[in-house]
Design a protein around this motif. Sequence first.
Motif, short mmCIF file in Angstrom:
data_model
loop_
_atom_site.label_atom_id
_atom_site.label_comp_id
_atom_site.label_asym_id
_atom_site.label_seq_id
_atom_site.Cartn_x
_atom_site.Cartn_y
_atom_site.Cartn_z
N ALA A 241 0.83 -1.21 0.00
CA ALA A 241 0.00 0.00 0.00
C ALA A 241 0.87 1.26 0.00
O ALA A 241 0.56 2.23 -0.72
CB ALA A 241 -0.93 -0.01 1.21
N TYR A 242 1.94 1.23 0.79
CA TYR A 242 2.84 2.39 0.84
C TYR A 242 3.49 2.63 -0.52
O TYR A 242 3.54 3.77 -0.99
CB TYR A 242 3.92 2.17 1.89
CG TYR A 242 5.06 3.17 1.80
CD1 TYR A 242 4.90 4.48 2.23
CD2 TYR A 242 6.29 2.80 1.25
CE1 TYR A 242 5.93 5.41 2.13
CE2 TYR A 242 7.33 3.72 1.14
CZ TYR A 242 7.15 5.02 1.58
OH TYR A 242 8.17 5.93 1.45
N PHE A 243 3.99 1.55 -1.14
CA PHE A 243 4.67 1.71 -2.42
C PHE A 243 3.74 2.30 -3.47
O PHE A 243 4.10 3.25 -4.17
CB PHE A 243 5.22 0.37 -2.92
CG PHE A 243 5.84 0.48 -4.29
CD1 PHE A 243 7.16 0.88 -4.43
CD2 PHE A 243 5.09 0.22 -5.44
CE1 PHE A 243 7.72 1.02 -5.70
CE2 PHE A 243 5.65 0.35 -6.70
CZ PHE A 243 6.97 0.75 -6.82
N TRP A 244 2.53 1.74 -3.60
CA TRP A 244 1.64 2.21 -4.64
C TRP A 244 1.11 3.61 -4.33
O TRP A 244 0.89 4.41 -5.25
CB TRP A 244 0.49 1.23 -4.84
CG TRP A 244 0.92 0.04 -5.64
CD1 TRP A 244 1.13 -1.23 -5.19
CD2 TRP A 244 1.26 0.04 -7.03
NE1 TRP A 244 1.56 -2.03 -6.22
CE2 TRP A 244 1.65 -1.29 -7.35
CE3 TRP A 244 1.27 1.01 -8.02
CZ2 TRP A 244 2.04 -1.65 -8.64
CZ3 TRP A 244 1.66 0.65 -9.31
CH2 TRP A 244 2.03 -0.66 -9.61
N GLY A 245 0.92 3.91 -3.06
CA GLY A 245 0.53 5.27 -2.71
C GLY A 245 1.62 6.27 -3.06
O GLY A 245 1.35 7.34 -3.63
N PHE A 246 2.85 5.92 -2.71
CA PHE A 246 4.00 6.78 -3.01
C PHE A 246 4.14 6.97 -4.52
O PHE A 246 4.34 8.09 -5.01
CB PHE A 246 5.27 6.16 -2.43
CG PHE A 246 6.50 7.02 -2.57
CD1 PHE A 246 6.92 7.82 -1.52
CD2 PHE A 246 7.24 7.02 -3.74
CE1 PHE A 246 8.05 8.60 -1.64
CE2 PHE A 246 8.38 7.81 -3.88
CZ PHE A 246 8.78 8.59 -2.82
N SER A 247 4.05 5.87 -5.27
CA SER A 247 4.23 5.92 -6.73
C SER A 247 3.12 6.72 -7.40
O SER A 247 3.37 7.47 -8.35
CB SER A 247 4.28 4.51 -7.31
OG SER A 247 5.39 3.79 -6.80
N PHE A 248 1.89 6.58 -6.89
CA PHE A 248 0.76 7.31 -7.48
C PHE A 248 0.92 8.81 -7.26
O PHE A 248 0.70 9.61 -8.18
CB PHE A 248 -0.55 6.81 -6.89
CG PHE A 248 -1.77 7.43 -7.51
CD1 PHE A 248 -2.10 7.15 -8.82
CD2 PHE A 248 -2.58 8.28 -6.79
CE1 PHE A 248 -3.22 7.72 -9.42
CE2 PHE A 248 -3.70 8.86 -7.36
CZ PHE A 248 -4.03 8.58 -8.68
N VAL A 249 1.31 9.18 -6.05
CA VAL A 249 1.55 10.60 -5.76
C VAL A 249 2.69 11.12 -6.63
O VAL A 249 2.62 12.24 -7.17
CB VAL A 249 1.87 10.80 -4.27
CG1 VAL A 249 2.35 12.23 -4.01
CG2 VAL A 249 0.65 10.49 -3.42
#
Length: 269
Positions: A241-249
């Motif tokens: 969740a952290y990785f995809w949230g970071f990448s999306f931002v």
Amino acid sequence: MYLFKDLMDYIRDLVANRKLIQKFSINDFKSRYAGSFLGIMWAFIQPTVTIAVYWFVFDIGLKSAPAGGMPFILFLITGIIVWFFFSECLVNGTNCFREYSYLVKKVTFNIKILPTVKIISSLYTHIFFIAFAVVMLLLYSQPISLHFIQILYYLICLIVFLTGLTWVTASLQPFFTDILQFINVGMQVLFWGTPILWDVNIFPANLLWILKLNPLYYIVQGYRESFFGTGWFWEHPVMTAYFWGFSFVLLLVGIAVYRKLRPHFADVL
């Protein structure tokens, strides 16, 4: 909302221009080594020599203990191939608008795909080294399990992360030519801060969360779990969740920076 619209437009552009991107990336890969005696062989020689040097220094010279229960050479290869792909894409992607300045000045050409072209261009070498890692595992009698199929998932993770990052750096480069120097310095720190040459088990458990803030941590560990068959990505829901949230931002930031600076590229290139 316009950022989400731009992101969807970009995805549609990728689909619509997929043949152009493929052809462009192949030409870019070939032209990178045009004029040299060994040609595209240098794309494979330099990383191979780097692997050999690290293996000799840490395994033969410093007698490094098996990392993660695996021979050091396998631990090294399965992590460092991620770094090769990441560093090559970041450097080449950052410089893409300046390198293809003649296209930037063409109103009809969609230059937003240029960072993606650089990523796909580097992907050919990366696929070779994934195959190389598989061969090395088999030579060391390490079985390839079903977990290996998630290499595709982690590769997509890496491409998405690089897309957002190179949009930012490539958009800034025409205005701040020193950005590549900052990137080169930053990558030295990032290389040693990513578990490529060392096992995370040697790091104090109470400080491990600091390393996990680095998105490459998730991908490097994921590659190793895929090669060694030690886990699935859904077993790490918080990190995923952290990785995809970071990448999306990061993608949204990249789009915003590109949208803001794109009208001025032709003036400075």
